[in-house]
Design an enzyme around this catalytic site. Structure first.
Site, PDB file in Angstrom:
ATOM      1  N   GLU A   4     -55.154   0.125 -29.420  1.00 26.61           N
ATOM      2  CA  GLU A   4     -55.926  -0.928 -28.732  1.00 26.61           C
ATOM      3  C   GLU A   4     -54.922  -1.641 -27.836  1.00 26.61           C
ATOM      4  O   GLU A   4     -54.080  -2.380 -28.325  1.00 26.61           O
ATOM      5  CB  GLU A   4     -56.494  -1.930 -29.751  1.00 26.61           C
ATOM      6  CG  GLU A   4     -57.427  -1.346 -30.774  1.00 26.61           C
ATOM      7  CD  GLU A   4     -58.879  -1.389 -30.321  1.00 26.61           C
ATOM      8  OE1 GLU A   4     -59.133  -1.738 -29.142  1.00 26.61           O
ATOM      9  OE2 GLU A   4     -59.745  -1.053 -31.123  1.00 26.61           O
TER      10      GLU A   4
ATOM     11  N   CYS B 120     -56.785  -9.747 -24.874  1.00 23.58           N
ATOM     12  CA  CYS B 120     -56.697  -8.413 -24.273  1.00 23.58           C
ATOM     13  C   CYS B 120     -57.877  -8.155 -23.340  1.00 23.58           C
ATOM     14  O   CYS B 120     -57.737  -7.498 -22.321  1.00 23.58           O
ATOM     15  CB  CYS B 120     -56.653  -7.359 -25.356  1.00 23.58           C
ATOM     16  SG  CYS B 120     -57.934  -7.571 -26.584  1.00 23.58           S
TER      17      CYS B 120
ATOM     18  N   GLU C  39     -51.734  -7.179 -16.010  1.00 26.78           N
ATOM     19  CA  GLU C  39     -52.224  -8.127 -17.018  1.00 26.78           C
ATOM     20  C   GLU C  39     -51.301  -9.347 -17.041  1.00 26.78           C
ATOM     21  O   GLU C  39     -50.108  -9.214 -17.279  1.00 26.78           O
ATOM     22  CB  GLU C  39     -52.205  -7.421 -18.382  1.00 26.78           C
ATOM     23  CG  GLU C  39     -52.841  -8.202 -19.480  1.00 26.78           C
ATOM     24  CD  GLU C  39     -52.826  -7.429 -20.798  1.00 26.78           C
ATOM     25  OE1 GLU C  39     -51.825  -6.753 -21.084  1.00 26.78           O
ATOM     26  OE2 GLU C  39     -53.820  -7.507 -21.528  1.00 26.78           O
TER      27      GLU C  39
ATOM     28  N   LYS D  85     -47.675  -4.801 -40.078  1.00 28.32           N
ATOM     29  CA  LYS D  85     -46.568  -5.524 -39.442  1.00 28.32           C
ATOM     30  C   LYS D  85     -47.111  -6.553 -38.465  1.00 28.32           C
ATOM     31  O   LYS D  85     -47.594  -6.213 -37.395  1.00 28.32           O
ATOM     32  CB  LYS D  85     -45.620  -4.581 -38.703  1.00 28.32           C
ATOM     33  CG  LYS D  85     -44.300  -5.304 -38.405  1.00 28.32           C
ATOM     34  CD  LYS D  85     -43.521  -4.745 -37.253  1.00 28.32           C
ATOM     35  CE  LYS D  85     -43.989  -5.213 -35.910  1.00 28.32           C
ATOM     36  NZ  LYS D  85     -43.862  -6.663 -35.663  1.00 28.32           N
TER      37      LYS D  85
HETATM   38  P1  NAD Z   1     -46.289  -5.802 -27.800  1.00 29.91           P
HETATM   39  O1  NAD Z   1     -46.728  -4.408 -27.555  1.00 29.91           O
HETATM   40  O2  NAD Z   1     -44.997  -6.245 -27.279  1.00 29.91           O
HETATM   41  O3  NAD Z   1     -46.238  -6.084 -29.371  1.00 29.91           O
HETATM   42  C1  NAD Z   1     -47.319  -5.805 -30.218  1.00 29.91           C
HETATM   43  C2  NAD Z   1     -46.771  -5.506 -31.590  1.00 29.91           C
HETATM   44  O4  NAD Z   1     -45.978  -4.323 -31.521  1.00 29.91           O
HETATM   45  C3  NAD Z   1     -45.873  -6.583 -32.171  1.00 29.91           C
HETATM   46  O5  NAD Z   1     -46.086  -6.655 -33.558  1.00 29.91           O
HETATM   47  C4  NAD Z   1     -44.468  -6.038 -31.872  1.00 29.91           C
HETATM   48  O6  NAD Z   1     -43.490  -6.511 -32.772  1.00 29.91           O
HETATM   49  C5  NAD Z   1     -44.689  -4.559 -32.040  1.00 29.91           C
HETATM   50  N1  NAD Z   1     -43.746  -3.715 -31.299  1.00 29.91           N
HETATM   51  C6  NAD Z   1     -43.003  -4.035 -30.213  1.00 29.91           C
HETATM   52  N2  NAD Z   1     -42.279  -2.967 -29.805  1.00 29.91           N
HETATM   53  C7  NAD Z   1     -42.588  -1.953 -30.660  1.00 29.91           C
HETATM   54  C8  NAD Z   1     -42.189  -0.589 -30.743  1.00 29.91           C
HETATM   55  N3  NAD Z   1     -41.324  -0.046 -29.868  1.00 29.91           N
HETATM   56  N4  NAD Z   1     -42.730   0.179 -31.705  1.00 29.91           N
HETATM   57  C9  NAD Z   1     -43.629  -0.325 -32.578  1.00 29.91           C
HETATM   58  N5  NAD Z   1     -44.027  -1.611 -32.558  1.00 29.91           N
HETATM   59  C10 NAD Z   1     -43.519  -2.425 -31.602  1.00 29.91           C
HETATM   60  O7  NAD Z   1     -47.491  -6.670 -27.287  1.00 29.91           O
HETATM   61  P2  NAD Z   1     -47.619  -8.241 -27.326  1.00 29.91           P
HETATM   62  O8  NAD Z   1     -46.941  -8.780 -26.139  1.00 29.91           O
HETATM   63  O9  NAD Z   1     -47.248  -8.779 -28.662  1.00 29.91           O
HETATM   64  O10 NAD Z   1     -49.204  -8.404 -27.245  1.00 29.91           O
HETATM   65  C11 NAD Z   1     -49.857  -8.516 -26.086  1.00 29.91           C
HETATM   66  C12 NAD Z   1     -50.502  -7.216 -25.709  1.00 29.91           C
HETATM   67  O11 NAD Z   1     -51.424  -6.808 -26.718  1.00 29.91           O
HETATM   68  C13 NAD Z   1     -51.303  -7.347 -24.452  1.00 29.91           C
HETATM   69  O12 NAD Z   1     -51.058  -6.265 -23.604  1.00 29.91           O
HETATM   70  C14 NAD Z   1     -52.753  -7.319 -24.953  1.00 29.91           C
HETATM   71  O13 NAD Z   1     -53.662  -6.898 -24.010  1.00 29.91           O
HETATM   72  C15 NAD Z   1     -52.665  -6.436 -26.112  1.00 29.91           C
HETATM   73  N6  NAD Z   1     -53.788  -6.657 -27.043  1.00 29.91           N
HETATM   74  C16 NAD Z   1     -54.777  -5.699 -27.114  1.00 29.91           C
HETATM   75  C17 NAD Z   1     -55.865  -5.898 -27.945  1.00 29.91           C
HETATM   76  C18 NAD Z   1     -56.953  -4.870 -28.027  1.00 29.91           C
HETATM   77  O14 NAD Z   1     -57.757  -4.914 -28.952  1.00 29.91           O
HETATM   78  N7  NAD Z   1     -57.028  -3.935 -27.106  1.00 29.91           N
HETATM   79  C19 NAD Z   1     -55.960  -7.049 -28.709  1.00 29.91           C
HETATM   80  C20 NAD Z   1     -54.947  -8.002 -28.616  1.00 29.91           C
HETATM   81  C21 NAD Z   1     -53.854  -7.779 -27.763  1.00 29.91           C
END
Ligand code: NAD
Length: 486
Positions: A265, A299, A396, A191
């Site tokens: 992650e 991240c 963050e 997804k």
């Molecule tokens: P997010 O958690 O809002 O969304 C990430 C993904 O999860 C999206 O595809 C979203 O549609 C989905 N999602 C949202 N709510 C959900 C739920 N309740 N259940 C299942 N899936 C759901 O995060 P974001 O704002 O898109 O991304 C930024 C975050 O990702 C930051 O905190 C960043 O640090 C983190 N990140 C971590 C890594 C790593 O490797 N540790 C890499 C990239 C980004």
């Protein structure tokens, strides 16, 4: 207290050097990719994917509903025994093919990634796309050598993997997830994030071109509701999630007691630590790369800059001078260093935290530069006089904003660096190898870079401690989370 300073004068001007999107073969509208075909959603919707630099739609995309999720899982489940029954060598050949096709369509994929997500073409062309291909190459090599990567143990695939990725590295995160899962004999339902689904859909086309058996990979664009339905659906053996800590916790709670394997992650607030004996000009380049790469939507961004007090003024002076030379604007321009902020919501989050930094008494400096009229932008910003308890030192920001603190001794540097609920990455800048090893061993971070920052390689494991998650992606360590060891 806040000041807006004039941008440092640039001594020469750049002519625009836009990458042409003419060669891009985007469809007007994409279905869901299930069982090897693009299909209309059954109970989903269709949504335009908007370019953050123009606010114009790039293409229309289907978002999956609960019935679509169930259908995709059924397709993955049906395909899994056949995929697992192939020899590792055969699975590896498919992965090699995917890697080669990414390389063949690299220019197109880089342009689409920049149009859909706002990142500079220089980064999507030189980092995201080549690294995505490299991940498929790497795991293609592991597919027939799994026991060598697992300390000689025999391994069976877990089954069907639900994989959810964020918007900051859409193609690369898809590659990090799919390549090890497939190498180990699992099938997958991926997804992509709601704001950046297009490169994953191009990857679905590549799966078709590579003649990957139907059902091995499904791509279901959608929002949080789709993700929530996916992780809670029956028939999933593994969830691999990259995204925010809040959603990671929600998924962990939903899966507790189900026996479904989980890797997370999550977010970070990584410390980039500059000692007085460092090569300071080199450190400044590393600081810039650490926080302004991909607009800070990283991240592991080096968002907490810790500088030894004796060199703090010099480093901050050099950094401010260097920040003034960053070119902010059109992501498709090859000269651009800092592109568009991924969405209006993300821009709001950045602005709110920056306002909190000012209210709490830190000193803000933002480079003054001309920003395009349309789209979402945030100019590179530095906060000094930051206290460890300020929100901008703790939370963050996920934008081009660095918070600077100082330290006097090595022990204080370690204590301040570890003073975070996160533990994803860190950087150390010093000329002394022994100091680097000592500090690295004391830092609670999954990755520690020495005299460099934001360097990624498919052979190296990546992952977090504490609220940055658990599990590793990359290298042989990444295999471990997609197998059941006997
Ligand atoms: P997010 O958690 O809002 O969304 C990430 C993904 O999860 C999206 O595809 C979203 O549609 C989905 N999602 C949202 N709510 C959900 C739920 N309740 N259940 C299942 N899936 C759901 O995060 P974001 O704002 O898109 O991304 C930024 C975050 O990702 C930051 O905190 C960043 O640090 C983190 N990140 C971590 C890594 C790593 O490797 N540790 C890499 C990239 C980004």
């Amino acid at each position: 207290m806040s000041t807006q300073e004039t941008r440092t004068r640039i001594v020469w001007d750049y002519a625009p050097a836009p990458e042409s999107p003419d060669h891009v073969r985007l469809r007007d509208s994409y279905g869901l990719f299930v069982n090897g075909e693009f299909a209309d959603p059954k109970d989903g919707t269709r949504v335009p994917s908007i370019s953050p630099s123009t606010e114009e739609p790039v293409a229309e995309v289907a978002f999956a509903g609960p019935e679509d999720v169930r259908g995709a899982i059924a397709a993955a489940r049906a395909a899994q025994p056949g995929w697992a029954a192939l020899s590792g060598l055969e699975r590896g050949k498919y992965l090699f093919r995917v890697a080669r096709l990414i390389q063949e369509r690299a220019r197109e994929m880089a342009v689409v990634e920049s149009m859909d997500g706002g990142k500079p073409i220089r980064e999507s062309r030189d980092v995201d796309v080549p690294l995505a291909a490299a991940h498929f190459f790497h795991y293609a090599g592991w597919a027939d050598k799994l026991s060598y990567g697992l300390a000689g143990r025999e391994a069976a695939p877990l089954g069907v993997a639900a994989q959810i990725v964020p918007w900051n590295f859409p193609l690369l995160m898809a590659a990090w997830k799919l390549a090890p899962a497939l190498a180990c004999g699992n099938t997958a339902v991926l997804k992509p994030a709601e704001t950046t689904p297009l490169s994953a859909l191009l990857l679905a086309e590549i799966c078709q071109e590579a003649e990957l058996p139907p059902g091995v990979v499904q791509v279901l664009p959608g929002d949080g509701a789709t993700g929530a339905a996916l992780v809670r659906a029956d028939g999933i053996d593994k969830v691999a999630f990259t995204g925010s800590t809040a959603v990671g916790k929600d998924i962990q709670a939903a899966l507790a007691g189900t026996g479904t394997s989980l890797t997370l992650e999550l977010g970070g607030k990584s410390a980039n630590v500059v000692f007085e004996d460092a090569a300071l000009d080199q450190a400044v380049e590393g600081i810039v790369n650490g926080i302004f790469f991909n607009q800070g939507h990283v991240c592991c961004a080096g968002s907490r800059l810790l500088i030894q007090e004796s060199v703090a003024d010099v480093v901050i002076g050099k950094l401010w001078e260097r920040m003034g030379r960053l070119r902010v604007g059109d992501p498709l321009d090859k000269n651009t260093d800092v592109g568009a902020i991924n969405s209006a919501e993300q821009l709001e989050r950045i602005e709110a935290l920056v306002a909190a930094g000012e209210e709490e008494g830190a000193l803000r400096r933002t480079v003054a530069c001309e920003l395009p009229e349309r789209g979402w932008w945030f100019a590179p910003t530095i906060f000094t006089e930051v206290a460890p308890a300020h929100r901008i030192a703790v939370e963050e920001i996920f934008g081009p904003v660095v918070s600077v603190m100082t330290f006097r001794t090595q022990a204080e540097a370690i204590e301040k660096a570890n003073n975070s609920t996160y533990g994803l990455a860190a950087g150390i800048w010093t000329d002394k190898g022994s100091k680097a090893f000592e500090v690295a061993s004391a830092l609670e971070a999954g990755v520690v870079w020495q005299n460099t920052y934001n360097k990624f390689d498919p052979t190296a494991a990546f992952g977090g401690y504490k609220e940055s998650g658990f599990g590793r992606e990359g290298g042989p360590a990444g295999l471990r989370h997609y197998v059941r060891l006997s």
